[in-house]
Write a protein that holds these residues in place. Structure first.
Motif, PDB file in Angstrom:
ATOM      1  N   MET A 204       0.827  -1.202   0.000  1.00  0.00           N
ATOM      2  CA  MET A 204       0.000   0.000   0.000  1.00  0.00           C
ATOM      3  C   MET A 204       0.864   1.255   0.000  1.00  0.00           C
ATOM      4  O   MET A 204       0.583   2.220  -0.721  1.00  0.00           O
ATOM      5  N   VAL A 205       1.934   1.246   0.800  1.00  0.00           N
ATOM      6  CA  VAL A 205       2.834   2.394   0.868  1.00  0.00           C
ATOM      7  C   VAL A 205       3.499   2.629  -0.482  1.00  0.00           C
ATOM      8  O   VAL A 205       3.581   3.767  -0.971  1.00  0.00           O
ATOM      9  N   MET A 206       3.962   1.554  -1.114  1.00  0.00           N
ATOM     10  CA  MET A 206       4.646   1.689  -2.402  1.00  0.00           C
ATOM     11  C   MET A 206       3.712   2.264  -3.464  1.00  0.00           C
ATOM     12  O   MET A 206       4.076   3.210  -4.179  1.00  0.00           O
ATOM     13  N   VAL A 207       2.524   1.718  -3.562  1.00  0.00           N
ATOM     14  CA  VAL A 207       1.569   2.203  -4.570  1.00  0.00           C
ATOM     15  C   VAL A 207       1.164   3.642  -4.290  1.00  0.00           C
ATOM     16  O   VAL A 207       1.114   4.481  -5.204  1.00  0.00           O
ATOM     17  N   ALA A 208       0.895   3.975  -3.031  1.00  0.00           N
ATOM     18  CA  ALA A 208       0.471   5.328  -2.665  1.00  0.00           C
ATOM     19  C   ALA A 208       1.561   6.346  -2.996  1.00  0.00           C
ATOM     20  O   ALA A 208       1.281   7.433  -3.527  1.00  0.00           O
ATOM     21  N   CYS A 209       2.825   6.000  -2.693  1.00  0.00           N
ATOM     22  CA  CYS A 209       3.934   6.910  -2.968  1.00  0.00           C
ATOM     23  C   CYS A 209       4.108   7.129  -4.468  1.00  0.00           C
ATOM     24  O   CYS A 209       4.331   8.262  -4.917  1.00  0.00           O
ATOM     25  N   ILE A 210       3.997   6.067  -5.246  1.00  0.00           N
ATOM     26  CA  ILE A 210       4.154   6.178  -6.701  1.00  0.00           C
ATOM     27  C   ILE A 210       3.054   7.049  -7.295  1.00  0.00           C
ATOM     28  O   ILE A 210       3.316   7.924  -8.131  1.00  0.00           O
ATOM     29  N   ASN A 220       4.652  19.360 -11.979  1.00  0.00           N
ATOM     30  CA  ASN A 220       5.928  20.023 -11.702  1.00  0.00           C
ATOM     31  C   ASN A 220       5.941  20.708 -10.324  1.00  0.00           C
ATOM     32  O   ASN A 220       6.516  21.783 -10.150  1.00  0.00           O
ATOM     33  N   LEU A 221       5.307  20.073  -9.350  1.00  0.00           N
ATOM     34  CA  LEU A 221       5.259  20.625  -8.000  1.00  0.00           C
ATOM     35  C   LEU A 221       6.465  20.209  -7.171  1.00  0.00           C
ATOM     36  O   LEU A 221       6.862  20.913  -6.244  1.00  0.00           O
ATOM     37  N   ILE A 222       7.040  19.041  -7.482  1.00  0.00           N
ATOM     38  CA  ILE A 222       8.246  18.593  -6.787  1.00  0.00           C
ATOM     39  C   ILE A 222       9.001  17.656  -7.708  1.00  0.00           C
ATOM     40  O   ILE A 222       8.402  16.880  -8.458  1.00  0.00           O
ATOM     41  N   GLY A 223      10.322  17.765  -7.698  1.00  0.00           N
ATOM     42  CA  GLY A 223      11.139  16.974  -8.606  1.00  0.00           C
ATOM     43  C   GLY A 223      11.422  15.581  -8.072  1.00  0.00           C
ATOM     44  O   GLY A 223      11.115  15.252  -6.918  1.00  0.00           O
ATOM     45  N   ASN A 224      12.014  14.768  -8.936  1.00  0.00           N
ATOM     46  CA  ASN A 224      12.438  13.423  -8.549  1.00  0.00           C
ATOM     47  C   ASN A 224      13.864  13.481  -8.027  1.00  0.00           C
ATOM     48  O   ASN A 224      14.813  13.659  -8.791  1.00  0.00           O
ATOM     49  N   ARG A 225      14.016  13.364  -6.726  1.00  0.00           N
ATOM     50  CA  ARG A 225      15.331  13.304  -6.103  1.00  0.00           C
ATOM     51  C   ARG A 225      15.372  12.058  -5.231  1.00  0.00           C
ATOM     52  O   ARG A 225      14.378  11.694  -4.605  1.00  0.00           O
ATOM     53  N   TYR A 226      16.518  11.405  -5.191  1.00  0.00           N
ATOM     54  CA  TYR A 226      16.622  10.165  -4.432  1.00  0.00           C
ATOM     55  C   TYR A 226      16.324  10.387  -2.946  1.00  0.00           C
ATOM     56  O   TYR A 226      15.927   9.455  -2.243  1.00  0.00           O
ATOM     57  N   THR A 227      16.515  11.601  -2.482  1.00  0.00           N
ATOM     58  CA  THR A 227      16.276  11.919  -1.075  1.00  0.00           C
ATOM     59  C   THR A 227      14.801  12.163  -0.767  1.00  0.00           C
ATOM     60  O   THR A 227      14.436  12.314   0.402  1.00  0.00           O
ATOM     61  N   ASN A 228      13.967  12.224  -1.787  1.00  0.00           N
ATOM     62  CA  ASN A 228      12.534  12.440  -1.608  1.00  0.00           C
ATOM     63  C   ASN A 228      11.927  11.215  -0.905  1.00  0.00           C
ATOM     64  O   ASN A 228      12.080  10.091  -1.381  1.00  0.00           O
ATOM     65  N   PRO A 229      11.230  11.386   0.226  1.00  0.00           N
ATOM     66  CA  PRO A 229      10.614  10.237   0.906  1.00  0.00           C
ATOM     67  C   PRO A 229       9.676   9.432   0.028  1.00  0.00           C
ATOM     68  O   PRO A 229       9.529   8.219   0.221  1.00  0.00           O
ATOM     69  N   LEU A 230       9.048  10.089  -0.962  1.00  0.00           N
ATOM     70  CA  LEU A 230       8.156   9.371  -1.874  1.00  0.00           C
ATOM     71  C   LEU A 230       8.932   8.486  -2.855  1.00  0.00           C
ATOM     72  O   LEU A 230       8.350   7.632  -3.528  1.00  0.00           O
ATOM     73  N   ILE A 231      10.246   8.685  -2.937  1.00  0.00           N
ATOM     74  CA  ILE A 231      11.123   7.813  -3.714  1.00  0.00           C
ATOM     75  C   ILE A 231      11.811   6.805  -2.793  1.00  0.00           C
ATOM     76  O   ILE A 231      12.031   5.647  -3.164  1.00  0.00           O
ATOM     77  N   LEU A 232      12.125   7.242  -1.582  1.00  0.00           N
ATOM     78  CA  LEU A 232      12.799   6.364  -0.619  1.00  0.00           C
ATOM     79  C   LEU A 232      11.897   5.234  -0.131  1.00  0.00           C
ATOM     80  O   LEU A 232      12.319   4.065  -0.072  1.00  0.00           O
ATOM     81  N   LEU A 233      10.653   5.545   0.212  1.00  0.00           N
ATOM     82  CA  LEU A 233       9.756   4.536   0.775  1.00  0.00           C
ATOM     83  C   LEU A 233       9.468   3.376  -0.186  1.00  0.00           C
ATOM     84  O   LEU A 233       9.451   2.212   0.239  1.00  0.00           O
ATOM     85  N   PRO A 234       9.231   3.624  -1.489  1.00  0.00           N
ATOM     86  CA  PRO A 234       9.083   2.481  -2.397  1.00  0.00           C
ATOM     87  C   PRO A 234      10.333   1.600  -2.473  1.00  0.00           C
ATOM     88  O   PRO A 234      10.220   0.379  -2.615  1.00  0.00           O
ATOM     89  N   ALA A 235      11.517   2.223  -2.390  1.00  0.00           N
ATOM     90  CA  ALA A 235      12.755   1.434  -2.391  1.00  0.00           C
ATOM     91  C   ALA A 235      12.824   0.542  -1.157  1.00  0.00           C
ATOM     92  O   ALA A 235      13.208  -0.634  -1.245  1.00  0.00           O
ATOM     93  N   MET A 236      12.467   1.091  -0.006  1.00  0.00           N
ATOM     94  CA  MET A 236      12.438   0.296   1.219  1.00  0.00           C
ATOM     95  C   MET A 236      11.380  -0.802   1.123  1.00  0.00           C
ATOM     96  O   MET A 236      11.603  -1.945   1.558  1.00  0.00           O
ATOM     97  N   SER A 237      10.243  -0.478   0.525  1.00  0.00           N
ATOM     98  CA  SER A 237       9.146  -1.447   0.414  1.00  0.00           C
ATOM     99  C   SER A 237       9.533  -2.634  -0.454  1.00  0.00           C
ATOM    100  O   SER A 237       9.212  -3.789  -0.132  1.00  0.00           O
ATOM    101  N   ILE A 238      10.229  -2.359  -1.564  1.00  0.00           N
ATOM    102  CA  ILE A 238      10.569  -3.456  -2.475  1.00  0.00           C
ATOM    103  C   ILE A 238      11.576  -4.407  -1.840  1.00  0.00           C
ATOM    104  O   ILE A 238      11.574  -5.614  -2.112  1.00  0.00           O
ATOM    105  N   ILE A 239      12.428  -3.886  -0.956  1.00  0.00           N
ATOM    106  CA  ILE A 239      13.340  -4.754  -0.198  1.00  0.00           C
ATOM    107  C   ILE A 239      12.535  -5.685   0.698  1.00  0.00           C
ATOM    108  O   ILE A 239      12.786  -6.898   0.758  1.00  0.00           O
ATOM    109  N   LEU A 240      11.553  -5.133   1.388  1.00  0.00           N
ATOM    110  CA  LEU A 240      10.725  -5.931   2.295  1.00  0.00           C
ATOM    111  C   LEU A 240       9.860  -6.929   1.539  1.00  0.00           C
ATOM    112  O   LEU A 240       9.546  -8.007   2.050  1.00  0.00           O
ATOM    113  N   ILE A 241       9.460  -6.594   0.334  1.00  0.00           N
ATOM    114  CA  ILE A 241       8.667  -7.517  -0.487  1.00  0.00           C
ATOM    115  C   ILE A 241       9.509  -8.717  -0.910  1.00  0.00           C
ATOM    116  O   ILE A 241       9.098  -9.871  -0.760  1.00  0.00           O
TER     117      ILE A 241
END
Length: 328
Positions: A204-210, A220-241
């Protein structure tokens, strides 16, 4: 009875293969093409693909932290050798053709060490060097202190780096050794202590963040940066999956060894501009949808080439490493 060779689990090896496909697909979708698009529908799809693919870089580093980088400084030498095997032969040819000058320090930095194109490799080498110290820190600092550290640092990074893109922290949107260290420690924490709320709701977290990041980026309200929590949380989620699906496959393990070489080849400093021109011509000739189908085929082809290159350099490195280290 003969001893059976132990085959390591392949779930995270398969994840490595998936992640490098995501990296290459993300680059072909946006990085090589730039921000141009032909229709609003295409724009929406390209933004979505970029958001889906971007967590792959964070996930690569998280895998290293999940298992921990063990050993000593000598672990950096195979990585450096891989890099030089990708760059030096081509650089010598380019030098003979007088396209570059290997007596020039700038050309050495660009065409032998990879310049900014190989930022991931250089930062990862730095992480390997820091890993023994980071492992000591994790095992000697309690859970509460570590959790406070992660929350506090992220509370600084989000406004300064993600929102205002300030350089004062030196995080540089995640293109930095500092961010790699943060990810490594975070993954060690995840492995040792777990993050219950995320483990319970990872899909749910991964889909919601994406979805949310796609909307924000589309407008164009916010860019894609690796430090963005909406990019970090899916990365953490896929590890747990992927940690939940344990299996063993010699084929997957064999293919996974070529992931770093794939990255080096497609971002090779002598070729990436030509690759960009080729892909843009392909895009404007075939349209976006056929372009992406062609790109997937090219990625598969490149991957098999990279595996072949990796096996060749591994044979050479084994011989060299015996001479250097086994005699000590």
């Amino acid at each position: 009875m003969a001893n059976k060779t132990k085959v390591r689990d392949s779930n995270f090896e398969l994840l490595r293969v998936l992640l490098i496909f995501m990296v290459l697909l993300g680059h072909a979708n946006m990085w090589f093409l730039g921000s141009e698009y032909q229709t609003e529908t295409e724009h929406c799809i390209r933004v979505f693909v970029e958001v889906v693919c971007l967590p792959a870089v964070n996930a690569f580093v998280l895998i290293s932290g999940w298992f921990g980088i063990k050993g000593d400084y000598r672990r950096v030498f195979p990585i450096i050798f891989q890099l030089l095997m990708c760059t030096v032969p081509v650089a010598i040819v380019m030098n003979v053709m007088r396209q570059i000058n290997l007596l020039n320090l700038d050309d050495i930095a660009e065409y032998v060490l990879g310049g900014n194109n190989y930022w991931f490799v250089i930062d990862y080498i730095g992480l390997v060097l820091f890993a023994p110290i980071l492992n000591i820190i994790v095992h000697n600092v309690n859970k509460v202190v570590l959790r406070t550290f992660f929350i506090g640092v992220l509370a600084l990074i989000v406004p300064l780096d993600v929102v205002f893109r300030s350089s004062v922290l030196g995080v540089n949107g995640g293109y930095s050794l500092i961010w790699f260290i943060y990810l490594y420690l975070l993954a060690r924490y995840m492995r040792l202590y777990g993050i219950e709320w995320l483990d319970r709701s990872k899909w749910m977290v991964m889909v919601a963040c994406i979805v949310l990041q796609t909307i924000l980026l589309y407008f164009n309200l916010i860019g894609n940066r690796y430090t963005n929590p909406l990019i970090l949380l899916p990365a953490m989620s896929i590890i747990l999956i992927f940690k939940e699906y344990s299996f063993k496959s010699n084929i997957v393990n064999y293919l996974a060894s070529g992931t770093l070489i794939v990255y080096m080849l497609h971002m090779h400093p002598c070729f990436y501009r030509e690759i960009g021109v080729f892909l843009r011509n392909l895009y404007y000739s075939n349209g976006y949808y056929w372009y992406m189908i062609d790109v997937i085929g090219l990625i598969v082809l490149l991957y098999f080439v990279a595996v072949a290159v990796d096996k060749m350099q591994a044979l050479i490195w084994r011989s060299i490493s015996r001479l250097i280290f086994d005699n000590k």
